[in-house]
Design a protein around this motif. Structure first.
Motif, short mmCIF file in Angstrom:
data_model
loop_
_atom_site.label_atom_id
_atom_site.label_comp_id
_atom_site.label_asym_id
_atom_site.label_seq_id
_atom_site.Cartn_x
_atom_site.Cartn_y
_atom_site.Cartn_z
N TYR B 48 0.84 -1.20 0.00
CA TYR B 48 0.00 0.00 0.00
C TYR B 48 0.88 1.26 0.00
O TYR B 48 0.64 2.20 -0.76
CB TYR B 48 -0.88 -0.04 1.25
CG TYR B 48 -1.85 1.11 1.35
CD1 TYR B 48 -2.97 1.17 0.53
CD2 TYR B 48 -1.65 2.13 2.27
CE1 TYR B 48 -3.85 2.21 0.62
CE2 TYR B 48 -2.54 3.18 2.38
CZ TYR B 48 -3.64 3.22 1.54
OH TYR B 48 -4.51 4.26 1.63
N VAL B 50 4.10 1.56 -0.89
CA VAL B 50 4.96 1.72 -2.06
C VAL B 50 4.14 2.05 -3.31
O VAL B 50 4.51 2.92 -4.09
CB VAL B 50 5.78 0.43 -2.29
CG1 VAL B 50 6.50 0.49 -3.63
CG2 VAL B 50 6.77 0.26 -1.16
N PHE B 51 3.04 1.35 -3.48
CA PHE B 51 2.33 1.50 -4.75
C PHE B 51 1.18 2.50 -4.68
O PHE B 51 0.63 2.86 -5.70
CB PHE B 51 1.80 0.14 -5.22
CG PHE B 51 2.89 -0.75 -5.71
CD1 PHE B 51 3.43 -0.55 -6.97
CD2 PHE B 51 3.39 -1.76 -4.92
CE1 PHE B 51 4.45 -1.35 -7.43
CE2 PHE B 51 4.40 -2.57 -5.37
CZ PHE B 51 4.94 -2.37 -6.62
N ILE B 52 0.80 2.91 -3.49
CA ILE B 52 -0.34 3.82 -3.41
C ILE B 52 0.03 5.13 -2.73
O ILE B 52 -0.14 6.20 -3.32
CB ILE B 52 -1.53 3.13 -2.72
CG1 ILE B 52 -2.00 1.99 -3.63
CG2 ILE B 52 -2.65 4.12 -2.46
CD1 ILE B 52 -3.03 1.10 -3.04
N TYR B 54 3.06 6.32 -1.81
CA TYR B 54 4.21 6.99 -2.41
C TYR B 54 3.85 7.69 -3.72
O TYR B 54 4.18 8.87 -3.90
CB TYR B 54 5.36 6.00 -2.59
CG TYR B 54 6.48 6.53 -3.43
CD1 TYR B 54 7.31 7.54 -2.93
CD2 TYR B 54 6.69 6.08 -4.72
CE1 TYR B 54 8.33 8.06 -3.70
CE2 TYR B 54 7.70 6.59 -5.50
CZ TYR B 54 8.52 7.58 -4.99
OH TYR B 54 9.50 8.10 -5.76
N PRO B 55 3.15 6.99 -4.64
CA PRO B 55 2.78 7.69 -5.88
C PRO B 55 1.91 8.92 -5.63
O PRO B 55 2.07 9.92 -6.32
CB PRO B 55 2.02 6.63 -6.67
CG PRO B 55 2.51 5.34 -6.14
CD PRO B 55 2.80 5.57 -4.70
N ILE B 56 1.02 8.83 -4.65
CA ILE B 56 0.17 9.99 -4.38
C ILE B 56 1.04 11.18 -3.99
O ILE B 56 0.91 12.27 -4.53
CB ILE B 56 -0.84 9.70 -3.24
CG1 ILE B 56 -1.87 8.68 -3.73
CG2 ILE B 56 -1.55 10.98 -2.81
CD1 ILE B 56 -2.87 8.27 -2.67
N THR B 59 3.13 12.43 -6.86
CA THR B 59 2.33 13.19 -7.82
C THR B 59 2.14 14.61 -7.33
O THR B 59 2.30 15.56 -8.09
CB THR B 59 0.96 12.52 -8.01
OG1 THR B 59 1.16 11.21 -8.49
CG2 THR B 59 0.12 13.29 -9.00
N PHE B 297 -7.59 14.12 -7.47
CA PHE B 297 -7.55 13.46 -6.16
C PHE B 297 -8.29 14.29 -5.12
O PHE B 297 -9.14 13.79 -4.38
CB PHE B 297 -6.09 13.26 -5.75
CG PHE B 297 -5.92 12.63 -4.39
CD1 PHE B 297 -5.98 11.25 -4.26
CD2 PHE B 297 -5.72 13.41 -3.27
CE1 PHE B 297 -5.84 10.66 -3.02
CE2 PHE B 297 -5.57 12.83 -2.02
CZ PHE B 297 -5.63 11.45 -1.90
#
Lengths: 434, 321
Positions: B48, B50-52, B54-56, B59, B297
């Protein structure tokens, strides 16, 4: 409940962000397993990305096999990604520093964007025989007098027509634009769609604007607008070209609903194959499509160049064409010599010969024997051409190229007047081209 | 007295010692338990993060830069991208189109899903077949659906136009004109997602206790009254979570518009998702694209908070009444 739904929402939101950003992760994983630069001496791996399918893909495969035979310690990892996805993946890979060693592009503004960001190797001083390339094609990947890419194919944009329909209606190949217009009238009376067009991806319609501007004002119009040497995209010629396009639309020269038809799904080609439409302005790849999709149509298939516009300044031998593919090497490759050697193999006379025999395209390399009837014609046109115009959307910086396609799309949809379209282009051009 | 008190206090301390040790043991156990729970959650949390998460955050970070997505050095521009966005007509147009989509999702998709669920659970013949038919669209991938409908909408040979012609109506250029294109894609999205709400409603309708209906019947309620006074209130939580899914789903949607309109057929049909894609990957404005993503978002987050808040107010009121 509340917590669960909030969690779902969070997850969904994140998925959105992920969709925008995850690409880099994916590619980096790909790369890691590919182990591009394991560089442990004995076994070297090179990554090579391109976007072509069918016969062209096989042609590159054969070239790589030859390369690997000559360099037994090298393994080339080939990745083929379709067009639009390709652009996106290369951008992400480049920004993440995980770019392929050798990659394909269309040269022009797209490649220049990478060059400006210092991601592409300057090939000028490398061990490459530049003389064998057709100069205009090579110039497409030349920026500030440095060469960043080697061209392989040239795809001509030209009218394809159904000879049978022309015969049945007593029509000759139109030499002038007014002849084309009168043909359109005749064909319409006989319930045939004069021009097939699948304009959803916007580039097919852009060909009309490009050719009309060239025929009306000559090749200098675009050059002056692009290089900012005393001209602009609001030139009278562009307004005029827009008017010609809207005249065609109002004449019902095209099949209905053309702005909503994607090219790849093939409905427009079907109209050609089934004798419902008589002509289509397309890339040379159309020959390939015919052979793959409906080979029986080939005997009816004819080609003619975009007719001259009466009173226009443009030389009617001028041609519009795209260079594709152009091969480049990433700047920070660990094996520059090998990457250049691979480039040389991908543009060798052997590869070029294979390409010309099987792809239906003209090749940007000299010393190749042409047998294919269409390629012969195209090659003659290229050799006789006074100038070759590369598509705006690949020549201009991407944002401006995109706007050019958008405004032309709106012209076709009658959602913009030619003046508005020209002004919008010039406004953006002033911002971007300095 | 004094000795007594001493003994008392002694015993107290003794007992308190016992209690405290007991507490410690319990605490220890609890700690053990929570470490176990934490350990089991850890892999999911890591993914969660790393892939969610962190990208948020990245961004949001990118949205403060002017960056083409390639250069090593990004230019920090602070809130400039957001300022540009607010005066960007295409952004407002895209937002407007997204709001259309939200409206259609909430007021067409969800009611349609409800009706479908009612039909499937009713006592009509052939409901099994209907159940399968209704659910089919949801099983197909978005790209396949998009291509399928491109052919359905074909201006010359498409079944829809041929049907219109048979009935004596003029052909419609579904995907060609920007007004029609939006409607055409909305129809497809409704077709695609209504089954999902059907499943949600079906599941919660099955869960409504039969006794409630029996009681209502005894009170003399007819079918309609039973629906509005028993079924509907019982479905409220599902309706709320469906609305959240619908609102967030329509704010972040991308695929169907991309497949059917080629990433925004002209800017008139642009939505936030396609505009973000276009700026990031076609126009080489990764910074600006990230700004659009961040705004998407924030918008989605705000709308979820609003829905949740009104829902909790509604619940409280329900208790007070």
């Amino acid at each position: 409940m509340k917590k669960i739904s909030l969690f779902i929402v969070l997850a969904m939101l994140s998925a959105l962000i992920l969709s925008a950003c995850s690409g880099s992760k994916e590619t980096s994983k790909d790369e890691a397993s590919g182990g591009s630069n394991s560089g442990s001496g004995d076994q070297i791996e090179l990554d090579f990305w391109h976007f072509d399918t069918g016969a062209r893909k096989d042609i590159y495969g054969a070239a790589i096999k030859r390369f690997e035979e000559k360099n037994p310690n090298v393994k080339v990892n080939v990745v083929q990604v379709p067009n639009d996805d390709y652009k996106q993946r290369v951008i992400i890979a480049m920004s993440g520093g995980e770019a392929p060693d050798v990659f394909a592009s269309w040269g022009g503004g797209w490649l220049e964007e990478f060059v400006k960001s210092d991601k592409v190797m300057d090939l000028t001083e490398q061990d490459i025989e530049f003389d064998k390339f057709i100069e205009v094609a090579l110039n497409n990947s030349k920026f500030d007098d440095k060469i960043y890419g080697l061209p392989l194919g040239i795809s001509l944009y030209t009218f394809f027509y159904n000879k049978e329909i022309f015969e049945q209606n007593g029509l000759e190949v139109p030499k002038t634009y007014s002849e084309l217009l009168s043909h359109i009238e005749v064909l319409k009376k006989n319930d045939i769609y004069p021009l097939a067009l699948a304009n959803q991806p916007k580039w097919p319609g852009a060909f009309y604007l490009m050719y009309l501007a060239d025929r009306i004002g000559g090749e200098e119009v675009f050059q002056n607008a692009h290089r900012r040497t005393g001209g602009g995209f609001d030139d009278e010629v562009y307004v005029e070209a827009g008017k010609y396009i809207q005249e065609l639309v109002e004449l019902d020269a095209f099949n209905p609903g053309f702005n909503g038809i994607p090219y790849d799904s093939g409905q427009a080609r079907q109209m050609m194959y089934s004798d419902q439409a008589a002509m289509m302005l397309q890339t040379g790849a159309f020959v390939n499509h015919v052979r793959e999709e409906f080979p029986e149509f080939e005997e009816k298939l004819g080609v003619f160049q975009f007719p001259a516009v009466e009173g226009g300044k443009g030389n009617p031998s001028n041609i519009s064409a795209g260079v594709s593919p152009t091969w480049s090497v990433k700047k920070d490759t660990k094996h520059p010599e090998l990457a250049v050697a691979l480039l040389n193999e991908l543009t060798s006379v052997e590869t070029a010969q294979d390409y010309v025999n099987r792809s239906g395209n003209v090749v940007a390399i000299k010393g190749v024997e042409v047998e294919d009837e269409y390629v012969k014609t195209f090659t003659e046109w290229v050799n006789e051409a006074n100038s070759i115009q590369f598509p705006y959307d690949q020549t201009l910086p991407p944002e401006l190229g995109e706007l050019h396609k958008d405004t032309t799309f709106e012209l076709f949809g009658l959602g913009m007047t030619p003046e508005e379209a020209a002004e919008a282009m010039e406004k953006k051009a002033k911002e971007i081209l300095k | 007295m004094s000795t007594q008190s001493i003994i008392d206090t002694e015993s107290k301390t003794k007992s308190s010692k016992v209690v405290s040790t007991e507490k410690e043991v319990r605490k220890k156990r609890q700690r053990k338990k929570s470490t176990a729970i934490f350990l089991f959650l850890l892999p999911a949390l890591l993914i969660y993060a790393v892939f969610i998460l962190y990208p948020i955050f990245s961004t949001f970070n990118y949205s403060f830069y002017q960056w083409n997505g390639l250069q090593a050095d990004k230019t920090f521009v602070g809130l400039d991208n957001f300022k540009t966005l607010l005066s960007d007509p295409t952004f407002w147009l895209a937002l407007k189109n997204n709001l259309y989509l939200v409206g259609v999702s909430v007021f067409v998709q969800i009611p349609l899903g409800l009706v479908m669920a009612l039909v499937v659970l009713s006592k009509i013949r052939g409901k099994r077949l209907l159940n399968v038919l209704y659910f089919l669209p949801f099983l197909m991938s978005a790209v396949a659906i998009g291509l399928l409908w491109i052919f359905m909408y074909d201006p010359v040979k498409g079944p829809i136009n041929q049907l219109l012609n048979v009935v004596g109506l003029e052909s419609v250029h579904w995907l060609a004109s920007s007004d029609m294109a939006i409607i055409a894609v909305l129809i497809v999205i409704v077709w695609q997602f209504a089954p999902m709400y059907m499943i949600l409603f079906k599941a919660s309708m099955v869960g409504i206790a039969e006794e409630l209906y029996e009681a209502a019947e005894i009170d003399g309620a007819n079918g309609r009254q039973k629906f509005f006074h028993v079924t509907f209130p019982a479905l409220m939580p599902t309706i709320v979570s469906s609305s959240i899914l619908a609102v967030v789903g329509s704010l972040k949607t991308f695929d169907m518009f991309y497949v059917m309109l080629g990433g925004g057929s002209g800017s008139a049909t642009e939505i936030l998702g396609t505009y973000m894609y276009r700026q990031s990957f076609i126009n080489f404005n990764m910074g600006y694209g990230s700004t659009i993503a961040s705004v998407m978002f924030i918008l989605a987050l705000i709308s979820v908070i609003i829905i949740q808040y009104t829902n909790s107010v509604r619940k409280k009121r329900g208790i007070l009444e």
